[in-house]
Design an enzyme around this catalytic site. Structure first.
Site, PDB file in Angstrom:
ATOM      1  N   LYS A  24      50.035  19.121  77.061  1.00 40.63           N
ATOM      2  CA  LYS A  24      49.855  20.550  76.772  1.00 40.63           C
ATOM      3  C   LYS A  24      49.860  20.868  75.273  1.00 40.63           C
ATOM      4  O   LYS A  24      49.203  21.794  74.826  1.00 40.63           O
ATOM      5  CB  LYS A  24      50.940  21.372  77.472  1.00 40.63           C
TER       6      LYS A  24
ATOM      7  N   GLU B 166      51.747  33.194  78.853  1.00 43.38           N
ATOM      8  CA  GLU B 166      52.473  33.301  80.116  1.00 43.38           C
ATOM      9  C   GLU B 166      52.823  31.881  80.539  1.00 43.38           C
ATOM     10  O   GLU B 166      52.187  30.921  80.117  1.00 43.38           O
ATOM     11  CB  GLU B 166      51.635  33.987  81.188  1.00 43.38           C
TER      12      GLU B 166
ATOM     13  N   SER C  68      49.713  12.331  82.448  1.00 42.27           N
ATOM     14  CA  SER C  68      49.752  13.625  81.745  1.00 42.27           C
ATOM     15  C   SER C  68      51.107  14.002  81.169  1.00 42.27           C
ATOM     16  O   SER C  68      51.179  14.720  80.180  1.00 42.27           O
ATOM     17  CB  SER C  68      49.244  14.742  82.655  1.00 42.27           C
TER      18      SER C  68
HETATM   19  C1  LIG Z   1      50.984  21.592  83.220  1.00 44.05           C
HETATM   20  C2  LIG Z   1      50.876  20.181  83.627  1.00 44.05           C
HETATM   21  C3  LIG Z   1      49.808  19.727  84.459  1.00 44.05           C
HETATM   22  C4  LIG Z   1      48.809  20.656  85.080  1.00 44.05           C
HETATM   23  O1  LIG Z   1      48.001  21.360  84.202  1.00 44.05           O
HETATM   24  P1  LIG Z   1      46.482  20.983  83.923  1.00 44.05           P
HETATM   25  O2  LIG Z   1      45.969  22.121  83.138  1.00 44.05           O
HETATM   26  O3  LIG Z   1      45.793  20.852  85.265  1.00 44.05           O
HETATM   27  O4  LIG Z   1      46.465  19.710  83.195  1.00 44.05           O
HETATM   28  C5  LIG Z   1      49.726  18.372  84.731  1.00 44.05           C
HETATM   29  N1  LIG Z   1      50.639  17.493  84.250  1.00 44.05           N
HETATM   30  C6  LIG Z   1      51.665  17.889  83.472  1.00 44.05           C
HETATM   31  C7  LIG Z   1      52.627  16.875  82.982  1.00 44.05           C
HETATM   32  C8  LIG Z   1      51.826  19.235  83.141  1.00 44.05           C
HETATM   33  O5  LIG Z   1      52.854  19.617  82.363  1.00 44.05           O
END
Ligand SMILES: *Cc1c(COP(=O)(O)O)cnc(C)c1O
Length: 396
Positions: free
Chosen positions: A90, A112, A377
């Site tokens: 993020k 938000e 992610s």
């Molecule tokens: C917020 C988040 C997501 C989901 O958000 P996307 O916009 O679909 O990437 C996925 N993995 C993690 C670790 C997150 O913090």
């Protein structure tokens, strides 16, 4: 121009656009007129690349997970977004947008947040830049996500409870938009590839650093820029958009998007938008979303707070509709098992969101001996309470 880029009105095929109240038009137009020029400017690129390297810690490693590979009979690489500062992808987006806000002369940032991850990433870059930060968050979420609320406050953000409706993410979004209308001088920092044009395209461009690095790293490690498939989880779709971005035209690379199926796709407790949704408008954009017969948004459910969004960004609606990406899903239970498996095989505790991407490995067909990249992610520290609760069920 690539068909995976939005047209001048922000449409990917039939999806996208900017469905906004007239009062917000000047703000969105200002951003639309300037974002590409700013992103492509040398000044922006220098600051952005510098912060990504020295503040975030990029490039994030591309790690060959040998024991995981052995288990599934494929060559599996993990793109380690979990190692970024603040623990997920993020921050790539919030760093980029805070610089864009500064280039536009904005001094106050509005966001938000649902689980608080985007709120923390936003509060982080506001502290870094010395900008005022106001974060709307559902009252229910504030109670459920106390550690992230504490982080945001420590970082200097003002956290405003959204007390309407179900007191969760969509209500926080509504109240943030209301605030934006009343305070048009603020910059609205959206956390995924959602919202009115130009946000989906802007956020995708800022997350595209993930696949830009992947191409270089794969070439170094395997001799080829292209894997056989890239797998990423999808909430709004920003980490997937970043991981897919530079591969969308490479039709020999399969793109696999994984949604959260909660208790099961048809259980009534799910967030598998592509399977359950229909075309409609949510948060300023025409896309696929979960709605009832009256077009009211259906409350999504997933064990993972980052994936329980009732829509997907318009790019993903287009990737789904055009069949460029394959959409799969994983239940809460499958995600938990995958999280424990990765931890035991590789010593990496993934975020619950990411665990959904890992959970499709046992379901893939025809990938023996192939090269796969999974976009890791985020890290799982934030999910330890949930993992602890399920520890005994999964590990004997
Ligand atoms: C917020 C988040 C997501 C989901 O958000 P996307 O916009 O679909 O990437 C996925 N993995 C993690 C670790 C997150 O913090």
């Amino acid at each position: 121009m690539s068909k995976f880029q939005p047209d001048q009105h922000g449409y990917y095929g039939q999806f996208g656009g900017a469905f906004i109240p007239e009062l917000l038009y000047p703000n969105v137009k200002e951003l639309e007129d300037n974002y590409v020029t700013i992103i492509q400017s040398e000044a922006f690129q220098q600051e952005y690349k510098n912060l990504l390297q020295h503040y975030v810690g990029r490039p994030s490693p591309l790690y060959l997970a040998e024991r995981l590979s052995e288990k599934y009979g494929a060559t599996i690489y993990l793109k380690r977004e979990d190692l970024n500062h603040t623990g997920a992808h993020k921050v790539n987006n919030t760093i980029g947008q805070i610089l864009i806000a500064k280039h536009l002369g904005k001094t106050k940032i509005l966001a938000e947040t649902g689980a608080g991850q985007h709120g923390v990433a936003t509060a982080t870059v506001c502290a870094l830049m010395g900008l005022e930060c106001i974060v709307f968050m559902g009252e229910t979420d504030i109670e459920r996500q106390a550690p992230n609320v504490a982080r945001m406050k420590m970082l200097g953000a003002k956290v405003v409870p959204a007390t309407s409706g179900s007191k969760t993410l969509k209500d926080a979004t509504n109240e943030a938009i209301r605030y934006w209308i009343q305070h048009p001088e603020t910059y609205y920092l959206i956390g995924s590839v959602v919202g009115p044009h130009p946000y989906p395209d802007m956020v995708a461009r800022l997350q595209a650093v993930i696949s830009e690095e992947m191409k270089i790293q794969l070439k170094e490690q395997t001799g080829s820029e292209n894997p056989d498939a890239i797998i990423a989880c999808v909430g709004g779709g920003s980490n997937a958009a970043g991981a897919f971005y530079h591969y969308m035209e490479d039709e020999d690379v399969a793109l696999i998007a994984v949604e959260a199926a909660g208790l099961g796709v048809h259980s009534g407790e799910s967030a598998a938008t592509s399977q359950l949704g229909e075309v409609g408008v949510i948060h300023g954009s025409k896309t696929i979303l979960m709605q009832d017969d009256y077009g009211q948004i259906v409350e999504p459910y997933s064990i993972s707070a980052g994936l329980d969004y009732p829509g997907v960004g318009p790019l993903h609606a287009f990737l789904f509709d055009s069949k460029r990406a394959a959409f799969m899903n994983a239940t809460d239970e499958e995600a938990l098992e995958a999280a424990f498996e990765l931890t035991r095989l590789e010593g990496i505790i993934p975020a619950l969101e990411t665990a959904h991407a890992l959970a499709v490995l046992p379901k893939l067909k025809g990938y023996e001996g192939k090269t796969l990249v999974i976009n890791l992610s985020g890290r799982g520290d934030k999910d330890l309470a949930t993992y602890s609760k399920h520890m005994n069920k999964i590990i004997e």
